[in-house]
Design a protein around this motif. Structure first.
Motif, PDB file in Angstrom:
ATOM      1  N   ALA A   1      38.674 -52.742  21.147  1.00  0.00           N
ATOM      2  CA  ALA A   1      38.898 -51.305  21.050  1.00  0.00           C
ATOM      3  C   ALA A   1      38.057 -50.754  19.903  1.00  0.00           C
ATOM      4  CB  ALA A   1      40.381 -51.022  20.812  1.00  0.00           C
ATOM      5  N   TYR A   2      37.768 -49.457  19.953  1.00  0.00           N
ATOM      6  CA  TYR A   2      36.956 -48.823  18.930  1.00  0.00           C
ATOM      7  C   TYR A   2      37.812 -48.314  17.767  1.00  0.00           C
ATOM      8  CZ  TYR A   2      32.918 -48.785  22.055  1.00  0.00           C
ATOM      9  OH  TYR A   2      31.878 -49.161  22.851  1.00  0.00           O
ATOM     10  N   ALA A   3      37.261 -48.426  16.574  1.00  0.00           N
ATOM     11  CA  ALA A   3      37.792 -47.680  15.440  1.00  0.00           C
ATOM     12  C   ALA A   3      37.394 -46.212  15.618  1.00  0.00           C
ATOM     13  CB  ALA A   3      37.228 -48.241  14.135  1.00  0.00           C
ATOM     14  N   GLU A   4      37.908 -45.332  14.753  1.00  0.00           N
ATOM     15  CA  GLU A   4      37.680 -43.897  14.934  1.00  0.00           C
ATOM     16  C   GLU A   4      36.191 -43.552  14.948  1.00  0.00           C
ATOM     17  OE1 GLU A   4      38.997 -39.566  13.015  1.00  0.00           O
ATOM     18  OE2 GLU A   4      39.528 -41.437  11.995  1.00  0.00           O
ATOM     19  N   PHE A   5      35.414 -44.124  14.031  1.00  0.00           N
ATOM     20  CA  PHE A   5      33.975 -43.816  13.984  1.00  0.00           C
ATOM     21  C   PHE A   5      33.286 -44.301  15.262  1.00  0.00           C
ATOM     22  CE2 PHE A   5      29.547 -44.686  12.970  1.00  0.00           C
ATOM     23  CZ  PHE A   5      29.155 -43.532  12.308  1.00  0.00           C
ATOM     24  N   GLY A   6      33.646 -45.491  15.724  1.00  0.00           N
ATOM     25  CA  GLY A   6      33.018 -46.029  16.924  1.00  0.00           C
ATOM     26  C   GLY A   6      33.331 -45.220  18.161  1.00  0.00           C
ATOM     27  N   GLU A   7      34.548 -44.700  18.241  1.00  0.00           N
ATOM     28  CA  GLU A   7      34.944 -43.918  19.405  1.00  0.00           C
ATOM     29  C   GLU A   7      34.232 -42.571  19.440  1.00  0.00           C
ATOM     30  OE1 GLU A   7      39.056 -42.555  21.702  1.00  0.00           O
ATOM     31  OE2 GLU A   7      39.148 -43.328  19.654  1.00  0.00           O
ATOM     32  N   LYS A   8      33.936 -42.015  18.261  1.00  0.00           N
ATOM     33  CA  LYS A   8      33.419 -40.646  18.198  1.00  0.00           C
ATOM     34  C   LYS A   8      31.922 -40.561  17.952  1.00  0.00           C
ATOM     35  CE  LYS A   8      37.794 -38.664  16.619  1.00  0.00           C
ATOM     36  NZ  LYS A   8      38.493 -37.904  15.557  1.00  0.00           N
ATOM     37  N   ASN A   9      31.251 -41.704  17.700  1.00  0.00           N
ATOM     38  CA  ASN A   9      29.830 -41.649  17.336  1.00  0.00           C
ATOM     39  C   ASN A   9      29.001 -42.599  18.179  1.00  0.00           C
ATOM     40  OD1 ASN A   9      29.366 -40.048  14.550  1.00  0.00           O
ATOM     41  ND2 ASN A   9      31.402 -41.005  14.535  1.00  0.00           N
ATOM     42  N   TYR A  10      27.967 -42.047  18.812  1.00  0.00           N
ATOM     43  CA  TYR A  10      26.974 -42.873  19.488  1.00  0.00           C
ATOM     44  C   TYR A  10      25.931 -43.329  18.474  1.00  0.00           C
ATOM     45  CZ  TYR A  10      29.043 -40.850  23.698  1.00  0.00           C
ATOM     46  OH  TYR A  10      29.921 -40.466  24.677  1.00  0.00           O
ATOM     47  N   LEU A  11      25.165 -44.333  18.851  1.00  0.00           N
ATOM     48  CA  LEU A  11      24.155 -44.873  17.951  1.00  0.00           C
ATOM     49  C   LEU A  11      23.007 -43.883  17.754  1.00  0.00           C
ATOM     50  CD1 LEU A  11      24.019 -48.570  19.207  1.00  0.00           C
ATOM     51  CD2 LEU A  11      24.944 -47.737  17.025  1.00  0.00           C
ATOM     52  N   GLN A  12      22.431 -43.931  16.546  1.00  0.00           N
ATOM     53  CA  GLN A  12      21.284 -43.098  16.203  1.00  0.00           C
ATOM     54  C   GLN A  12      20.169 -43.972  15.648  1.00  0.00           C
ATOM     55  OE1 GLN A  12      22.517 -40.139  13.366  1.00  0.00           O
ATOM     56  NE2 GLN A  12      24.059 -39.224  14.717  1.00  0.00           N
ATOM     57  N   LEU A  13      18.945 -43.454  15.739  1.00  0.00           N
ATOM     58  CA  LEU A  13      17.808 -44.155  15.147  1.00  0.00           C
ATOM     59  C   LEU A  13      18.067 -44.386  13.659  1.00  0.00           C
ATOM     60  CD1 LEU A  13      14.815 -42.225  16.767  1.00  0.00           C
ATOM     61  CD2 LEU A  13      15.752 -44.439  17.455  1.00  0.00           C
ATOM     62  N   GLY A  14      17.773 -45.597  13.190  1.00  0.00           N
ATOM     63  CA  GLY A  14      17.970 -45.916  11.788  1.00  0.00           C
ATOM     64  C   GLY A  14      19.310 -46.535  11.462  1.00  0.00           C
ATOM     65  N   ASP A  15      20.260 -46.487  12.388  1.00  0.00           N
ATOM     66  CA  ASP A  15      21.543 -47.153  12.163  1.00  0.00           C
ATOM     67  C   ASP A  15      21.335 -48.654  12.019  1.00  0.00           C
ATOM     68  OD1 ASP A  15      22.944 -44.787  12.360  1.00  0.00           O
ATOM     69  OD2 ASP A  15      23.717 -45.157  14.378  1.00  0.00           O
ATOM     70  N   GLU A  16      22.250 -49.289  11.327  1.00  0.00           N
ATOM     71  CA  GLU A  16      22.300 -50.743  11.282  1.00  0.00           C
ATOM     72  C   GLU A  16      23.628 -51.195  11.886  1.00  0.00           C
ATOM     73  OE1 GLU A  16      20.854 -52.760   7.595  1.00  0.00           O
ATOM     74  OE2 GLU A  16      20.699 -50.694   6.870  1.00  0.00           O
ATOM     75  N   VAL A  17      23.544 -52.193  12.745  1.00  0.00           N
ATOM     76  CA  VAL A  17      24.709 -52.684  13.477  1.00  0.00           C
ATOM     77  C   VAL A  17      25.089 -54.065  12.951  1.00  0.00           C
ATOM     78  CG1 VAL A  17      25.557 -53.415  15.746  1.00  0.00           C
ATOM     79  CG2 VAL A  17      24.111 -51.371  15.551  1.00  0.00           C
ATOM     80  N   PHE A  18      26.375 -54.268  12.760  1.00  0.00           N
ATOM     81  CA  PHE A  18      26.899 -55.577  12.356  1.00  0.00           C
ATOM     82  C   PHE A  18      28.045 -55.949  13.304  1.00  0.00           C
ATOM     83  CE2 PHE A  18      25.247 -53.471   8.628  1.00  0.00           C
ATOM     84  CZ  PHE A  18      24.589 -54.456   7.911  1.00  0.00           C
ATOM     85  N   VAL A  19      27.885 -57.066  13.996  1.00  0.00           N
ATOM     86  CA  VAL A  19      28.971 -57.620  14.807  1.00  0.00           C
ATOM     87  C   VAL A  19      29.268 -59.004  14.253  1.00  0.00           C
ATOM     88  CG1 VAL A  19      29.787 -58.263  17.108  1.00  0.00           C
ATOM     89  CG2 VAL A  19      28.234 -56.309  16.832  1.00  0.00           C
ATOM     90  N   ILE A  20      30.521 -59.247  13.920  1.00  0.00           N
ATOM     91  CA  ILE A  20      30.868 -60.405  13.091  1.00  0.00           C
ATOM     92  C   ILE A  20      32.026 -61.188  13.695  1.00  0.00           C
ATOM     93  CG2 ILE A  20      31.687 -61.107  10.804  1.00  0.00           C
ATOM     94  CD1 ILE A  20      30.467 -58.305   9.871  1.00  0.00           C
ATOM     95  N   VAL A  21      31.861 -62.498  13.807  1.00  0.00           N
ATOM     96  CA  VAL A  21      32.999 -63.379  14.065  1.00  0.00           C
ATOM     97  C   VAL A  21      33.222 -64.187  12.794  1.00  0.00           C
ATOM     98  CG1 VAL A  21      32.845 -63.519  16.578  1.00  0.00           C
ATOM     99  CG2 VAL A  21      31.504 -65.096  15.198  1.00  0.00           C
ATOM    100  N   TYR A  22      34.491 -64.308  12.401  1.00  0.00           N
ATOM    101  CA  TYR A  22      34.770 -64.984  11.143  1.00  0.00           C
ATOM    102  C   TYR A  22      36.099 -65.734  11.220  1.00  0.00           C
ATOM    103  CZ  TYR A  22      38.091 -61.244   9.950  1.00  0.00           C
ATOM    104  OH  TYR A  22      39.159 -60.375   9.952  1.00  0.00           O
ATOM    105  N   ASP A  23      36.167 -66.808  10.452  1.00  0.00           N
ATOM    106  CA  ASP A  23      37.373 -67.614  10.332  1.00  0.00           C
ATOM    107  C   ASP A  23      38.322 -66.913   9.358  1.00  0.00           C
ATOM    108  OD1 ASP A  23      39.329 -69.521   9.745  1.00  0.00           O
ATOM    109  OD2 ASP A  23      37.913 -71.194   9.818  1.00  0.00           O
ATOM    110  N   LYS A  24      39.464 -66.479   9.850  1.00  0.00           N
ATOM    111  CA  LYS A  24      40.413 -65.717   9.038  1.00  0.00           C
ATOM    112  C   LYS A  24      40.870 -66.506   7.808  1.00  0.00           C
ATOM    113  CE  LYS A  24      43.273 -62.185   8.417  1.00  0.00           C
ATOM    114  NZ  LYS A  24      42.792 -60.832   8.074  1.00  0.00           N
TER     115      LYS A  24
END
Length: 263
Positions: free
Chosen positions: A219-242
């Motif tokens: 599911a999206y957080a508030e920013f993700g739900e309301k904002n599409y990607l723009q030029l210059g954005d940096e994306v981080f997708v992370i899997v981590y051991d809790k």
């Protein structure tokens, strides 16, 4: 990966399809359980002459379409499976080998008849991390039990949570239930509505020995739900051991960070 079929799972996390505005696409798709995923879709077909024959997964660059399009990060876990077929070329086994973080970036495209039409437009339509974690056993008690998935977008030097921080065991279908469901869909899913006949794609791809499967977006957080990607954005997708790290972009043991720059 060029000989590995690329497949994705639609609707495997609660509320994602509603937030993405795609629930209506599946209104005529009947599932056996209320919380079941809606189906699987191709994002890469080896040797295909269609647009899906272009391998669309990069590592450092995320390229927006060269036409006006609303693109969103879809933060996911991708699993590399070995495929076993019987003599009739039906899928009878999927052996989970390793996993990593994956960005199944999607454009919100009005009028698209198939999910796949929203998934691939260039060699850098998607993203996959460079590192992998080996899977000891794809069941409760295995290495994946303690892992979480989170994502962020940095815009104008501000880091925004994009997807919610979620445990992998929070997927609607996971482990053996997901495995069995995937095998069923690879054999039995037919061309209907936004879905496609996966058995025919496997045949046309000369029955690949492996599948790279992104198993569903959070599911999206508030920013993700309301904002599409723009030029210059940096994306981080992370899997981590809790047990060894936190939901942030800081490096830690057993943490894999996919970092892409949007161009």
């Amino acid at each position: 990966m060029k000989n590995t079929i690329g497949l994705g799972v639609a609707g495997n996390f609660a509320h994602h399809l509603e937030q993405a505005g795609e629930l209506k696409d599946f209104e005529n798709v009947v599932t056996k359980e209320e919380n079941a995923p809606k189906g699987i879709f191709p994002f890469y077909l080896p040797n295909s002459e269609s647009f899906l024959g272009l391998y669309p997964v990069g590592q450092e660059i995320l390229e927006l379409p060269n036409y006006e399009a609303n693109a969103q990060v879809e933060p996911e876990v991708a699993i590399l499976f070995d495929i076993t077929y019987n003599e009739q070329k039906e899928v009878i086994g999927l052996d989970a080998k390793k996993f990593t973080s994956f960005n199944d970036c999607t454009i919100r495209k009005d009028g698209a008849k198939k999910i796949s039409e929203k998934k691939s437009w260039s060699e850098n339509s998607k993203g996959i991390a460079k590192e992998w974690i080996e899977i000891d056993k794809f069941e409760e008690g295995g290495v994946m039990d303690n892992f979480h998935l989170c994502s962020f977008v940095k815009r104008d030097d501000t880091l925004h949570p994009y997807g919610v921080d979620a445990p992998l065991i929070g997927y609607s279908y996971f482990y053996g239930k997901l495995q069995n469901w995937l095998i069923e869909k690879m054999n039995e899913q037919r061309d209907f509505g936004p879905l496609e006949d996966i058995a025919e794609h496997l045949k046309a791809s000369a029955y690949p020995k492996q599948a790279l499967i992104s198993i569903g977006a959070t599911a999206y957080a508030e920013f993700g739900e309301k904002n599409y990607l723009q030029l210059g954005d940096e994306v981080f997708v992370i899997v981590y051991d809790k047990q060894k790290g936190s939901a942030n972009i800081e490096e830690a043991e057993n943490k894999i960070i996919l970092h892409q720059r949007v161009i």
